[in-house]
Design a protein around this motif. Sequence first.
Motif, PDB file in Angstrom:
ATOM      1  N   ASN A  22       3.196  12.232  16.082  1.00  0.00           N
ATOM      2  CA  ASN A  22       3.415  13.303  15.472  1.00  0.00           C
ATOM      3  C   ASN A  22       4.666  13.984  15.608  1.00  0.00           C
ATOM      4  N   SER A  23       5.465  13.528  16.669  1.00  0.00           N
ATOM      5  CA  SER A  23       6.574  13.753  16.900  1.00  0.00           C
ATOM      6  C   SER A  23       7.951  13.116  16.493  1.00  0.00           C
ATOM      7  N   PHE A  24       7.482  12.022  15.880  1.00  0.00           N
ATOM      8  CA  PHE A  24       8.712  11.391  15.012  1.00  0.00           C
ATOM      9  C   PHE A  24       8.217  11.068  13.774  1.00  0.00           C
ATOM     10  N   ARG A  25       9.162  10.605  12.747  1.00  0.00           N
ATOM     11  CA  ARG A  25       8.806  10.510  11.500  1.00  0.00           C
ATOM     12  C   ARG A  25       8.090   9.166  11.152  1.00  0.00           C
ATOM     13  N   LEU A  26       8.454   7.891  11.740  1.00  0.00           N
ATOM     14  CA  LEU A  26       7.814   6.620  11.688  1.00  0.00           C
ATOM     15  C   LEU A  26       6.277   6.796  12.179  1.00  0.00           C
ATOM     16  N   GLY A  27       6.290   7.301  13.420  1.00  0.00           N
ATOM     17  CA  GLY A  27       4.773   7.610  14.032  1.00  0.00           C
ATOM     18  C   GLY A  27       3.769   8.266  12.900  1.00  0.00           C
ATOM     19  N   ARG A  28       4.222   9.301  12.227  1.00  0.00           N
ATOM     20  CA  ARG A  28       3.571   9.963  11.381  1.00  0.00           C
ATOM     21  C   ARG A  28       3.212   9.239  10.103  1.00  0.00           C
ATOM     22  N   LEU A  29       4.462   8.434   9.671  1.00  0.00           N
ATOM     23  CA  LEU A  29       4.028   7.759   8.552  1.00  0.00           C
ATOM     24  C   LEU A  29       2.829   6.605   8.749  1.00  0.00           C
ATOM     25  N   LEU A  30       2.977   5.823  10.026  1.00  0.00           N
ATOM     26  CA  LEU A  30       2.098   4.600  10.338  1.00  0.00           C
ATOM     27  C   LEU A  30       0.820   5.120  10.499  1.00  0.00           C
ATOM     28  N   THR A  31       0.572   6.444  11.104  1.00  0.00           N
ATOM     29  CA  THR A  31      -0.761   6.615  11.310  1.00  0.00           C
ATOM     30  C   THR A  31      -1.379   7.546  10.389  1.00  0.00           C
ATOM     31  N   THR A  32      -0.642   8.175   9.340  1.00  0.00           N
ATOM     32  CA  THR A  32      -1.159   9.328   8.520  1.00  0.00           C
ATOM     33  C   THR A  32      -1.009   8.817   7.160  1.00  0.00           C
ATOM     34  N   GLY A  33       0.186   8.036   6.972  1.00  0.00           N
ATOM     35  CA  GLY A  33       0.666   7.688   5.513  1.00  0.00           C
ATOM     36  C   GLY A  33       1.563   8.676   4.769  1.00  0.00           C
ATOM     37  N   HIS A  34       2.015   9.812   5.754  1.00  0.00           N
ATOM     38  CA  HIS A  34       2.901  10.638   5.152  1.00  0.00           C
ATOM     39  C   HIS A  34       3.913  11.266   6.317  1.00  0.00           C
ATOM     40  N   THR A  35       4.928  11.571   5.896  1.00  0.00           N
ATOM     41  CA  THR A  35       5.821  12.063   7.172  1.00  0.00           C
ATOM     42  C   THR A  35       6.107  13.718   7.210  1.00  0.00           C
ATOM     43  N   LYS A  36       4.992  14.373   6.554  1.00  0.00           N
ATOM     44  CA  LYS A  36       4.957  15.530   7.004  1.00  0.00           C
ATOM     45  C   LYS A  36       4.579  15.941   8.280  1.00  0.00           C
ATOM     46  N   ARG A  37       5.243  16.753   9.042  1.00  0.00           N
ATOM     47  CA  ARG A  37       4.772  17.052  10.429  1.00  0.00           C
ATOM     48  C   ARG A  37       3.473  18.005  10.372  1.00  0.00           C
ATOM     49  N   GLY A  38       2.612  17.266  11.154  1.00  0.00           N
ATOM     50  CA  GLY A  38       1.132  18.223  11.317  1.00  0.00           C
ATOM     51  C   GLY A  38       1.273  19.180  12.419  1.00  0.00           C
ATOM     52  N   ALA A  39       0.214  19.735  12.503  1.00  0.00           N
ATOM     53  CA  ALA A  39      -0.031  20.890  13.787  1.00  0.00           C
ATOM     54  C   ALA A  39       0.221  20.156  14.816  1.00  0.00           C
ATOM     55  N   SER A  40       0.528  20.759  15.831  1.00  0.00           N
ATOM     56  CA  SER A  40       0.565  20.181  17.306  1.00  0.00           C
ATOM     57  C   SER A  40      -0.276  21.131  18.108  1.00  0.00           C
TER      58      SER A  40
END
Length: 377
Positions: A337-355
């Motif tokens: 969740n801390s970087f754009r590519l990680g969010r894209l690969l694991t959730t399919g979008h780049t919007k930051r989730g709750a931490s």
Amino acid sequence: MPQVLAPARWHYLDALRASLMLLGVPYHAGLFFRGESSGLDAVVSFSTHFRMPAFFFIAGVFAVLLLERRGVTTWWSGRVRRLGIPLIFAVAVLSPIQTLILKDGDWKALSIKTYHAWFLLYLLIYCAILALAWRVARVRSLAKTAGAWATRGPGQYLVTIAVLSVGTVVISTAWFVLRIDERSGGLLGLGLPSQFAEFLIGVLVAAAPGTLDRLSTWARLPVAVIAIIGSCILLTDATSIVLPGVVAGAANFAIAGVTGMAWAAILLLLFRAGFDRASITVRWVVDASLTVYLVHNVLIYAFGPVVASWDLHAVASSVALTLLALLGSLIAYELANSFRLGRLLTTGHTKRGASASALLTRKPSTAPDEQPERHQA
């Protein structure tokens, strides 16, 4: 004409979907110690009666609510991204790691496997079917009529489930005879037709404005009785006592369908009563749930032998493995969740989730755009 109110989050649907995904962690931890405790085996078996049936039911509900809000083309392109990218990541990265752990590092054992990410492939197929069907006005009209009837009361709901369950048995039998599971390398298993029925029931329930609310208001006792009786039959394998092998198997298949959807209705009622409001904690769990589910099984097999070496009772071992895998998966979510590519690969979008930091600061997180509007009749 139905009245469409201002957009509102269906917090309890969010919470239920995330909870069902997170229950996969103790489920797979229990499977790791299968056969070591009859009590643990029974709990693991019981969770199959409601977890995935309710999950696919909720997926069908969300599918229709989002379809009505966005239109077929926008919705389908979003599904391809939100389901397809994590599926590719799971198959290309996580599955090989899991295979190497299971096969003691034997690279020759690598092959295309979905493992626990199979549900993403199934959902993509179901969504493709729905996207095609929803373009036909007659299909939408029939879905709304059927959904309105199915949610009129417990009796109609159970009849709808029973009819679809019988149809599922027929299709699954053909699936088995044609060896589709084997010919697809296990990618298109018997679960594909059976869980489509659960997805379809969710579609019907959400198709007509007001039907989802209605499902949360009628009598709970008849459905609860059916759910409990069905689980008792499945846990004791009672059908094999009175029916021959093949017939007993078909009967169990149908009973499992009815039981799963009965539990889905009960869970819907319970979560609506307890989680129909905004919560920072629930928001974090919801945002983390997919990443946790994708990562946890690799950690189960990585930590499992270590926990087994502690020589604990099977139940204690399962709890310890669950906690280790859950902690590791949540750390993986925070990292992704801390970087754009990680969010894209694991959730399919780049919007930051709750931490996790939001839990400490109590700062509300920004809600993602995956929520449908609330419809009322």
